[in-house]
Design an enzyme around this catalytic site. Structure first.
Site, PDB file in Angstrom:
ATOM      1  CE1 TYR A 131      -3.519  -2.494   0.097  1.00 20.02           C
ATOM      2  CE2 TYR A 131      -4.084  -1.764   2.296  1.00 20.02           C
ATOM      3  CZ  TYR A 131      -4.343  -2.553   1.203  1.00 20.02           C
ATOM      4  OH  TYR A 131      -5.425  -3.380   1.216  1.00 20.02           O
ATOM      5  CG  HIS A 188     -17.187  -7.957   2.420  1.00 20.89           C
ATOM      6  ND1 HIS A 188     -16.137  -8.454   3.141  1.00 20.89           N
ATOM      7  CD2 HIS A 188     -18.084  -8.967   2.327  1.00 20.89           C
ATOM      8  CE1 HIS A 188     -16.383  -9.714   3.459  1.00 20.89           C
ATOM      9  NE2 HIS A 188     -17.572 -10.054   2.985  1.00 20.89           N
ATOM     10  CG  HIS A 250     -15.935  -8.753   8.244  1.00 24.39           C
ATOM     11  ND1 HIS A 250     -15.586  -7.683   7.473  1.00 24.39           N
ATOM     12  CD2 HIS A 250     -15.349  -9.841   7.669  1.00 24.39           C
ATOM     13  CE1 HIS A 250     -14.833  -8.106   6.458  1.00 24.39           C
ATOM     14  NE2 HIS A 250     -14.663  -9.407   6.566  1.00 24.39           N
ATOM     15  NE  ARG A 346     -29.973 -16.776  18.035  1.00 22.70           N
ATOM     16  CZ  ARG A 346     -30.511 -17.388  16.972  1.00 22.70           C
ATOM     17  NH1 ARG A 346     -29.891 -17.418  15.831  1.00 22.70           N
ATOM     18  NH2 ARG A 346     -31.672 -18.000  17.073  1.00 22.70           N
ATOM     19  NE  ARG A 370     -31.450 -16.912   7.949  1.00 21.71           N
ATOM     20  CZ  ARG A 370     -32.628 -17.481   8.206  1.00 21.71           C
ATOM     21  NH1 ARG A 370     -32.856 -18.039   9.361  1.00 21.71           N
ATOM     22  NH2 ARG A 370     -33.570 -17.514   7.283  1.00 21.71           N
ATOM     23  CG  ASP A 398     -40.046 -15.755   9.559  1.00 21.80           C
ATOM     24  OD1 ASP A 398     -39.125 -14.988   9.264  1.00 21.80           O
ATOM     25  OD2 ASP A 398     -40.036 -16.963   9.318  1.00 21.80           O
TER      26      ASP A 398
HETATM   27  C1  BG6 Z   1     -13.351 -12.114   4.406  1.00 25.34           C
HETATM   28  C2  BG6 Z   1     -12.469 -13.048   5.173  1.00 25.34           C
HETATM   29  O1  BG6 Z   1     -13.103 -10.802   4.788  1.00 25.34           O
HETATM   30  O2  BG6 Z   1     -14.708 -12.430   4.664  1.00 25.34           O
HETATM   31  C3  BG6 Z   1     -12.781 -14.502   4.814  1.00 25.34           C
HETATM   32  O3  BG6 Z   1     -11.111 -12.772   4.887  1.00 25.34           O
HETATM   33  C4  BG6 Z   1     -14.251 -14.799   4.930  1.00 25.34           C
HETATM   34  O4  BG6 Z   1     -12.032 -15.390   5.625  1.00 25.34           O
HETATM   35  C5  BG6 Z   1     -15.093 -13.723   4.255  1.00 25.34           C
HETATM   36  O5  BG6 Z   1     -14.484 -16.057   4.356  1.00 25.34           O
HETATM   37  C6  BG6 Z   1     -16.548 -13.911   4.564  1.00 25.34           C
HETATM   38  O6  BG6 Z   1     -17.328 -13.038   3.808  1.00 25.34           O
HETATM   39  P1  BG6 Z   1     -18.837 -13.380   3.503  1.00 25.34           P
HETATM   40  O7  BG6 Z   1     -19.342 -12.178   2.807  1.00 25.34           O
HETATM   41  O8  BG6 Z   1     -18.829 -14.621   2.674  1.00 25.34           O
HETATM   42  O9  BG6 Z   1     -19.496 -13.621   4.820  1.00 25.34           O
END
Ligand code: BG6
Length: 484
Positions: A131, A188, A250, A346, A370, A398
């Site tokens: 980077y 993401h 995440h 949850r 979910r 639901d």
């Molecule tokens: C990535 C991780 O950021 O996210 C991976 O490096 C993982 O290990 C992935 O499998 C999971 O992403 P998603 O969108 O499939 O839940």
């Protein structure tokens, strides 16, 4: 919408991330006809010596779902591939980057009308070790120079460092070259439909607003499971482990959206201010509130050291020291090679006080979101078992997205986030101080794992992970198992 040429440069164009995520996301945007401007050109850049057609042929199979795709789709793929050009070069060579700049300028001069500006988006689908040098090259050789305006933006992927010190160093290196509004740090998970729904659920519903606190909520779980291991990425994974791969980014981002206070408005800075505040309110993680695991067979991967202690599973309890959340455990759990592939949130409510039904198995109210697969939102609640007797039973309200929104395609996370980078919306991207605060939470634990002070317990593939994790939930987080 802005006018003028748009140049999207995918650095690391022949790598896995670019092939599997970046280009397919760009194609999805293109396919919809109006999301990418006509003045777009996509430049692939990588070290391998390839021609434009070599890259196009490599990408084709990632864009077409199967051999028997509809002819219209195949035609769109072919047209899209023609928008892609390839330049090869190393990541620290000024000559190569000047060369790239020349290519971009040619495209701009062809596409820009008198009123058009030049927009340059650099997507770094690269390992973070390069980077700093790539950013320097972009800054030196490839910035937008149009008198008519426009912009230069860079998109970077995790891992942003390995701990607090390395992340701060990386931020400082990039921060010297680009302003914060030019830097898009992708997580993401922030592009997932139900993660984006979180603020709406919380702040647009009278149902939830008064309940969302320590008086009513017993515990919160944010769980990520995968039913496959680290096959093919053992080398990368062993250096990082599950906390850096999933939890520190995440799951912590999801945590922020659940736990933060109401932002002043939906402006990206207002939202990110609140995320930083709640991160700063997290107390240091306690030793006895961490369980680590490693699936059996993980070390059979030749790229993983035989004595590796890297966790492929972790459960960590976070505690928030503020008026809303004092005493409410937030359980963050992630694991590879488990029994299912699922990510959900949850929220478990406290027991009803003065229960007149005296039904032992009544279960608690739980609000479940979910994220994947099969997006859904449901509330577990107690109702009367239909029939002549007064018996209670747990049931669900639901909202299944597949049923409710039939015919609506839910966009891929990357697709949505790339569109945001073009539009200049940073709401779903991680700000520098947010990143710092997230590393502050996990760095002490990570350092202790590296010193061998925390051990990963072995677990069998295809299971729920180490039994200690379930014990932790019951004993330290007061989690009550509900049905379903
Ligand atoms: C990535 C991780 O950021 O996210 C991976 O490096 C993982 O290990 C992935 O499998 C999971 O992403 P998603 O969108 O499939 O839940």
């Amino acid at each position: 919408p802005e006018k003028g040429s748009l140049s999207i440069v995918v650095l690391g164009a022949s790598g896995d991330l670019a092939k599997k995520k970046t280009f397919p996301a760009l194609f999805n945007l293109y396919k919809q006809g109006f999301l990418l401007p006509d003045e777009v050109c996509i430049f692939g850049y990588a070290r391998s010596k390839l021609t434009d057609d070599d890259l196009r042929n490599r990408l084709r199979s990632y864009l077409v779902p199967g051999k028997d795709a509809f002819p219209e789709l195949l035609e769109k793929v072919s047209k899209f591939l023609l928008l892609i050009k390839y330049t090869s070069g190393s990541y620290d060579s000024e000559d190569s980057f000047y060369n790239l700049d020349k290519e971009i300028s040619v495209h701009e001069s062809l596409k820009n009308s008198t009123e058009g500006s030049s927009r340059r988006l650099f997507y770094l689908a690269l390992p973070p070790s390069v980077y700093p040098s790539v950013c320097k090259m972009i800054k030196t050789c490839c910035m937008n120079k149009s008198d008519l305006g426009g912009w230069t933006r860079i998109v970077v992927e995790k891992p942003f460092g390995k701990d607090l010190a390395s992340a701060e160093q990386l931020s400082a290196q990039i921060g010297k070259l680009f302003e914060e509004p030019q830097i898009y740090r992708i997580d993401h998970y922030l592009g997932k439909e139900l993660v984006q729904n979180m603020l709406v659920l919380r702040f647009a519903n009278r149902f939830f607003m008064p309940q969302w606190n320590r008086d009513n909520i017993a515990n919160v779980q944010i769980v990520f499971r995968e039913d496959f291991g680290t096959e093919g990425r053992g080398g990368y994974f062993d250096e990082y482990g599950i906390i850096r791969d999933i939890i520190q980014n995440h799951l912590l981002q999801v945590f922020c959206l659940i736990a933060m206070e109401k932002p002043v408005s939906l402006k990206p800075e207002h939202i990110r201010d609140e995320k930083v505040k709640v991160l700063q309110s997290v107390l240091p993680i306690k030793d006895d509130e961490v369980v680590l695991g490693q699936y059996e067979g993980y070390r059979d991967d030749p790229t993983v050291p035989k004595n590796s202690n890297t966790p492929t599973f972790a459960t960590v309890i976070l505690r928030v020291d503020n008026e809303r959340w004092e005493g409410v455990p937030f359980i963050l759990k992630a694991g590879k090679a488990l029994n299912s592939r699922k990510a959900d949130i949850r929220i478990q409510f406290k027991d009803v006080s003065g229960d007149i039904f005296k039904s032992k198995n009544q279960g608690r109210n739980e609000f479940v979101i979910r994220l994947q697969p099969s997006e859904a939102i449901y509330m577990k609640l107690t109702v009367k078992q239909p029939g002549l007797e007064m018996q209670t039973v747990q049931s669900e309200l639901d909202l299944s997205y597949r049923q409710r929104y039939q015919g609506t395609t839910i966009p891929e996370a990357y697709e949505r986030l790339i569109l945001d980078t073009i539009r200049g919306d940073q709401q779903h991207f991680v700000r520098r101080d947010e990143l710092k605060a997230s590393w502050e939470i996990f760095t002490p634990v990570l350092h202790r794992i590296e010193k061998g002070e925390f051990k990963s317990t072995p677990y069998k593939r295809g299971t729920r992970g180490p039994a200690e994790a379930d014990k932790l939930l019951l004993e330290k987080a007061g989690y009550v198992q509900t049905q379903g």
